[in-house]
Scaffold this motif. Structure first.
Motif, PDB file in Angstrom:
ATOM      1  N   SER A 120      -8.128 -22.683  15.466  1.00 63.06           N
ATOM      2  CA  SER A 120      -9.554 -22.800  15.118  1.00 63.06           C
ATOM      3  C   SER A 120     -10.471 -22.983  16.328  1.00 63.06           C
ATOM      4  CB  SER A 120      -9.788 -23.892  14.082  1.00 63.06           C
ATOM      5  OG  SER A 120      -9.139 -25.068  14.456  1.00 63.06           O
ATOM      6  N   SER A 121      -9.933 -23.392  17.488  1.00 58.66           N
ATOM      7  CA  SER A 121     -10.808 -23.518  18.658  1.00 58.66           C
ATOM      8  C   SER A 121     -11.320 -22.146  19.104  1.00 58.66           C
ATOM      9  CB  SER A 121     -10.077 -24.218  19.806  1.00 58.66           C
ATOM     10  OG  SER A 121      -8.953 -23.465  20.167  1.00 58.66           O
ATOM     11  N   ASN A 122     -10.658 -21.075  18.662  1.00 61.96           N
ATOM     12  CA  ASN A 122     -11.092 -19.715  19.002  1.00 61.96           C
ATOM     13  C   ASN A 122     -12.378 -19.294  18.292  1.00 61.96           C
ATOM     14  OD1 ASN A 122      -9.080 -19.120  20.781  1.00 61.96           O
ATOM     15  ND2 ASN A 122      -7.797 -18.016  19.324  1.00 61.96           N
ATOM     16  N   ILE A 123     -12.698 -19.994  17.217  1.00 61.75           N
ATOM     17  CA  ILE A 123     -13.857 -19.633  16.401  1.00 61.75           C
ATOM     18  C   ILE A 123     -15.146 -19.632  17.207  1.00 61.75           C
ATOM     19  CG2 ILE A 123     -15.394 -20.792  14.740  1.00 61.75           C
ATOM     20  CD1 ILE A 123     -13.638 -18.978  13.338  1.00 61.75           C
ATOM     21  N   ASP A 124     -15.313 -20.681  18.038  1.00 56.56           N
ATOM     22  CA  ASP A 124     -16.565 -20.833  18.777  1.00 56.56           C
ATOM     23  C   ASP A 124     -16.785 -19.727  19.791  1.00 56.56           C
ATOM     24  OD1 ASP A 124     -16.869 -23.137  17.397  1.00 56.56           O
ATOM     25  OD2 ASP A 124     -16.080 -24.438  18.972  1.00 56.56           O
ATOM     26  N   VAL A 125     -15.720 -18.991  20.133  1.00 54.83           N
ATOM     27  CA  VAL A 125     -15.849 -17.978  21.181  1.00 54.83           C
ATOM     28  C   VAL A 125     -15.519 -16.579  20.661  1.00 54.83           C
ATOM     29  CG1 VAL A 125     -15.554 -19.529  23.133  1.00 54.83           C
ATOM     30  CG2 VAL A 125     -13.536 -18.640  21.994  1.00 54.83           C
ATOM     31  N   ASN A 126     -15.592 -16.426  19.324  1.00 57.50           N
ATOM     32  CA  ASN A 126     -15.442 -15.103  18.712  1.00 57.50           C
ATOM     33  C   ASN A 126     -14.089 -14.450  19.016  1.00 57.50           C
ATOM     34  OD1 ASN A 126     -16.130 -12.936  17.202  1.00 57.50           O
ATOM     35  ND2 ASN A 126     -17.915 -12.320  18.408  1.00 57.50           N
ATOM     36  N   ILE A 164      -4.978 -12.479   9.305  1.00 54.14           N
ATOM     37  CA  ILE A 164      -5.570 -12.519  10.646  1.00 54.14           C
ATOM     38  C   ILE A 164      -7.015 -12.057  10.518  1.00 54.14           C
ATOM     39  CG2 ILE A 164      -4.419 -10.285  11.175  1.00 54.14           C
ATOM     40  CD1 ILE A 164      -4.647 -11.055  14.136  1.00 54.14           C
ATOM     41  N   TYR A 165      -7.923 -12.931  10.994  1.00 57.19           N
ATOM     42  CA  TYR A 165      -9.346 -12.587  11.009  1.00 57.19           C
ATOM     43  C   TYR A 165      -9.620 -12.100  12.427  1.00 57.19           C
ATOM     44  CZ  TYR A 165      -8.774 -15.810   7.101  1.00 57.19           C
ATOM     45  OH  TYR A 165      -8.305 -16.457   5.972  1.00 57.19           O
ATOM     46  N   GLY A 166      -9.442 -10.820  12.647  1.00 54.16           N
ATOM     47  CA  GLY A 166      -9.552 -10.259  13.991  1.00 54.16           C
ATOM     48  C   GLY A 166     -10.625  -9.200  14.023  1.00 54.16           C
ATOM     49  N   SER A 167     -10.409  -8.147  14.834  1.00 53.18           N
ATOM     50  CA  SER A 167     -11.402  -7.076  14.865  1.00 53.18           C
ATOM     51  C   SER A 167     -11.500  -6.450  13.473  1.00 53.18           C
ATOM     52  CB  SER A 167     -11.053  -6.039  15.932  1.00 53.18           C
ATOM     53  OG  SER A 167      -9.689  -5.723  15.865  1.00 53.18           O
ATOM     54  N   SER A 168     -10.409  -6.520  12.712  1.00 54.60           N
ATOM     55  CA  SER A 168     -10.526  -6.361  11.262  1.00 54.60           C
ATOM     56  C   SER A 168      -9.707  -7.495  10.647  1.00 54.60           C
ATOM     57  CB  SER A 168     -10.030  -4.987  10.809  1.00 54.60           C
ATOM     58  OG  SER A 168      -8.722  -4.789  11.240  1.00 54.60           O
ATOM     59  N   THR A 169      -9.879  -7.699   9.353  1.00 51.37           N
ATOM     60  CA  THR A 169      -9.118  -8.767   8.694  1.00 51.37           C
ATOM     61  C   THR A 169      -7.916  -8.154   8.004  1.00 51.37           C
ATOM     62  OG1 THR A 169     -11.011 -10.230   8.439  1.00 51.37           O
ATOM     63  CG2 THR A 169      -9.239 -10.521   6.855  1.00 51.37           C
ATOM     64  N   MET A 170      -6.740  -8.715   8.256  1.00 53.31           N
ATOM     65  CA  MET A 170      -5.525  -8.182   7.627  1.00 53.31           C
ATOM     66  C   MET A 170      -4.753  -9.282   6.933  1.00 53.31           C
ATOM     67  SD  MET A 170      -3.536  -5.522  10.092  1.00 53.31           S
ATOM     68  CE  MET A 170      -2.207  -5.249   8.899  1.00 53.31           C
TER      69      MET A 170
END
Ligand code: AHM
Ligand code: MG
Length: 335
Positions: A120-126, A164-170
């Motif tokens: 979740s720390s990745n959220i703040d930096v997209n 995975i919520y990435g460049s697309s969500t899978m």
């Protein structure tokens, strides 16, 4: 006729593989898919925090804004509680199990363990984050589930998956008959089968670990890192180092292209950092179903005894040949 197969259609089709299936597991997976779409929507507007309000504030609609991991936790708990197929939930966000004790769930056969927002720390930096889930058949006979229902080995999982919520969500999941991946098409709001029967290469060119902890790693891991960096044409070394800091994202990439993910013991995490019940076991189930391996450096993850809800374990997972080699290093240099 469209050739697109949605998650819902796929689940119903696969239900026929289990002759006495009554559709309960299918409905549980459907509920998880629904929560995933809601979390996807929220994750995708995370960068608008300045406009919509920071966590802890009240937004312009007068609603209180929650941190995304809290939001994700609530969404999954809500979807699993109203769905009627789950009698207890274990979550990274909650110290104790959450009992599902309502009219719909009184005959529920399953319990679900989850990490609602991993990395979740990745959220703040997209940067990519994920959700991990693991489904067990309950051991207790009736009423809300019990702690014992979760104290099962990973080999007893009936289904597991990650989003995975990435460049697309899978959404990627297994019920023990291979691994299938679905990509969310936001224009129709459906997960569509995009990666049928996923298989991971036997070996790859990527190693993923937090090398900042190098001085605290066991000798076996230190030597394995040096091995990854050596020049050797037949084994395509040196390998590339890639570490996102979200296990779902690192494992997803390595699953597709081949690679190894390691979170060993360190000085600050003497038992490893990752959690057995809702991180390592479900990821191990998927990796094994895709032809890879997952160990704690010595033993198969899914055979480890689960003693507590938030138990940690070292984690060595990915392409089979690479995990074998890393474990050889552990046996030789870190007995
Ligand atoms: P989290 O569940 O608190 O987000 O922690 C799990 C995560 C993994 O997804 C990731 O690989 C690892 O912790 C990163 O930890 P570190 O920053 O120590 O490398
Ligand atoms: Mg986590």
């Amino acid at each position: 006729m469209s050739k697109v197969k949605t998650l819902g259609q796929f689940i119903i089709e696969k239900q026929n593989d289990f002759p006495f299936a009554k559709g309960e597991l299918s409905r549980l997976l459907r509920d998880i898919g629904i929560a995933a779409k809601i979390v996807h929507r929220e994750v995708n507007k995370a960068g608008l925090a300045d406009i919509l309000g920071e966590a802890g504030e009240t937004n312009i609609q007068g609603e209180s804004v929650k941190k995304l991991d809290v939001f994700a936790n609530e969404q999954f708990i809500a979807a699993l509680s109203v769905g009627g197929e789950c009698c207890a939930i274990a979550s990274e966000e909650n110290e104790d199990i959450i009992l599902v004790d309502n009219e719909q769930s009184k005959n529920a056969k399953y319990v679900v363990a989850m990490d609602p927002l991993d990395g979740s720390s990745n959220i703040d930096v997209n940067v990519s984050v994920g959700t991990i889930f693991s489904i067990y058949r309950r051991i207790s006979l009736s009423g809300p589930g019990t702690l014992e229902d979760f104290m099962q080995r990973g080999t007893e999982q009936v289904a597991a998956g990650y989003i995975i919520y990435g460049s697309s969500t899978m959404l990627v999941y297994t019920t023990g008959k291979g691994v299938n991946g679905f990509t969310l098409d936001p224009s129709i709001g459906e997960f569509c089968l995009s990666h049928p029967n996923m298989q991971t290469p036997k070996s790859g060119k990527t190693y993923s670990m937090n090398e900042g902890n190098y001085v605290h790693f066991p000798d076996g891991v230190k030597k394995y890192i040096k091995y990854c960096q050596e020049e050797d044409k037949p084994t395509k070394r040196p390998y590339s180092s890639r570490y996102i800091g979200s296990a779902v994202a690192d494992i997803h990439r390595n699953l597709i292209t081949g690679g190894i993910y390691i979170y060993p013991v360190t000085a600050s995490s003497p038992s490893g950092k990752l959690r057995l019940l809702y991180e390592c076991n479900p990821l191990a189930f998927i990796i094994e179903q895709a032809g890879g391996k997952a160990t704690d450096g010595y033993r198969r993850i899914m055979e480890l005894e689960t003693k507590t809800l938030h138990q940690r374990t070292p984690f060595y997972a990915g392409s089979a040949d690479m995990v074998d080699t890393a474990c050889e290093f552990m046996s030789r240099f870190s007995k």
